[in-house]
Enzyme design. Sequence first.
Site, mmCIF file in Angstrom:
data_model
loop_
_atom_site.group_PDB
_atom_site.id
_atom_site.type_symbol
_atom_site.label_atom_id
_atom_site.label_comp_id
_atom_site.label_asym_id
_atom_site.label_seq_id
_atom_site.Cartn_x
_atom_site.Cartn_y
_atom_site.Cartn_z
ATOM 1 N N CYS A 1 -2.035 -14.565 -9.819
ATOM 2 C CA CYS A 1 -1.678 -13.016 -10.056
ATOM 3 C C CYS A 1 -2.042 -12.024 -8.801
ATOM 4 O O CYS A 1 -2.124 -12.743 -7.680
ATOM 5 C CB CYS A 1 -1.547 -12.519 -11.174
ATOM 6 S SG CYS A 1 -3.510 -12.063 -11.341
ATOM 7 N N ASN B 1 -5.998 -10.266 -10.338
ATOM 8 C CA ASN B 1 -6.726 -11.630 -10.949
ATOM 9 C C ASN B 1 -7.907 -11.329 -11.676
ATOM 10 O O ASN B 1 -8.767 -11.635 -12.421
ATOM 11 C CB ASN B 1 -7.694 -12.669 -9.866
ATOM 12 C CG ASN B 1 -8.624 -14.055 -9.881
ATOM 13 O OD1 ASN B 1 -9.587 -14.341 -10.297
ATOM 14 N ND2 ASN B 1 -7.662 -14.342 -11.390
ATOM 15 N N CYS C 1 -5.636 -9.780 -15.404
ATOM 16 C CA CYS C 1 -4.775 -9.803 -16.375
ATOM 17 C C CYS C 1 -3.917 -11.072 -16.686
ATOM 18 O O CYS C 1 -4.106 -12.379 -17.376
ATOM 19 C CB CYS C 1 -3.459 -8.522 -16.571
ATOM 20 S SG CYS C 1 -4.715 -6.703 -15.960
ATOM 21 N N ARG C 2 -2.630 -11.434 -15.627
ATOM 22 C CA ARG C 2 -2.365 -12.584 -16.038
ATOM 23 C C ARG C 2 -2.626 -13.922 -15.335
ATOM 24 O O ARG C 2 -3.158 -14.734 -16.662
ATOM 25 C CB ARG C 2 -0.804 -12.323 -15.095
ATOM 26 C CG ARG C 2 0.069 -11.268 -15.651
ATOM 27 C CD ARG C 2 1.060 -11.064 -15.041
ATOM 28 N NE ARG C 2 0.435 -10.044 -13.773
ATOM 29 C CZ ARG C 2 1.348 -9.700 -12.629
ATOM 30 N NH1 ARG C 2 2.473 -10.007 -12.785
ATOM 31 N NH2 ARG C 2 0.549 -9.054 -11.617
ATOM 32 N N SER C 3 -3.169 -13.696 -14.193
ATOM 33 C CA SER C 3 -4.287 -15.339 -13.812
ATOM 34 C C SER C 3 -5.612 -15.470 -15.077
ATOM 35 O O SER C 3 -5.408 -16.850 -15.175
ATOM 36 C CB SER C 3 -3.792 -15.537 -12.594
ATOM 37 O OG SER C 3 -4.688 -14.887 -11.988
ATOM 38 N N ASP D 1 3.504 -7.359 -14.852
ATOM 39 C CA ASP D 1 2.840 -7.074 -14.976
ATOM 40 C C ASP D 1 2.219 -6.256 -15.797
ATOM 41 O O ASP D 1 2.205 -4.779 -15.883
ATOM 42 C CB ASP D 1 1.843 -6.097 -13.134
ATOM 43 C CG ASP D 1 1.406 -5.551 -12.763
ATOM 44 O OD1 ASP D 1 0.493 -5.724 -14.056
ATOM 45 O OD2 ASP D 1 0.808 -5.424 -11.400
HETATM 46 P P1 4NP Z 1 -3.088 -9.060 -12.645
HETATM 47 O O1 4NP Z 1 -3.003 -7.246 -12.914
HETATM 48 O O2 4NP Z 1 -1.981 -8.826 -11.302
HETATM 49 O O3 4NP Z 1 -2.251 -9.625 -13.668
HETATM 50 O O4 4NP Z 1 -4.287 -9.591 -12.263
HETATM 51 C C1 4NP Z 1 -2.933 -6.516 -11.820
HETATM 52 C C2 4NP Z 1 -4.204 -6.031 -11.869
HETATM 53 C C3 4NP Z 1 -4.959 -4.411 -11.182
HETATM 54 C C4 4NP Z 1 -4.066 -4.359 -10.389
HETATM 55 C C5 4NP Z 1 -2.338 -4.365 -10.486
HETATM 56 C C6 4NP Z 1 -2.334 -5.717 -11.000
HETATM 57 N N1 4NP Z 1 -4.087 -3.089 -9.697
HETATM 58 O O5 4NP Z 1 -3.576 -2.486 -8.523
HETATM 59 O O6 4NP Z 1 -5.631 -2.747 -9.486
#
Ligand code: 4NP
Length: 162
Positions: A8, A11, A13-15, A126
């Site tokens: 993702c 790294n 939240c989702r992955s 997201d």
């Molecule tokens: P992820 O979510 O891609 O599912 O880990 C996010 C985590 C952090 C951010 C964006 C999406 N950020 O902008 O910091």
Amino acid sequence: MTRILFVCLGNICRSPLAEGLFIDKLKIAGLEHKYKVDSAGTSAFHEGSLADPRTRENAERNGIKLLSRSRPFRKQDFVDFDLILTMDQSNFRNVKVWEPGFVEEIAEVKMMRDFDIQSRGADVPDPYYGGEKGFQNVFDILDRSTDELLKFLEGSSSNQSE
Ligand code: 4NP
């Protein structure tokens, strides 16, 4: 050995949740020894961090403990993994930019929700800037998708050497 990498943006939240869910399903099925599983982010914003506290709390409420730490996606992942599963179209494009040409044994890149029977090929939304509902929604999507992924891999790998 089948090598799976979930990707993702951050790294956190989702992955990492996809990784934790998939490892949990492997353990339950007694198939852990057949797989190498990891996750990565297309950004290095959160390198070294545990998953977001909201993701970890939601996962724990659903019986999954997340221990992985964020690390950035790297070109070598195309060689170190057989299948790369991206959470959304943006992750997919960012991974594809790094794809080496004319090298043998290159990982296949697919969307995680190619394995979601309810919404094939859609983005895993997201949840970072949203509320608790978003985290449970992501959990439900990834729970379904990793179920289907395991069915697919076990169905198609039964003739391959381990
Ligand atoms: P992820 O979510 O891609 O599912 O880990 C996010 C985590 C952090 C951010 C964006 C999406 N950020 O902008 O910091």
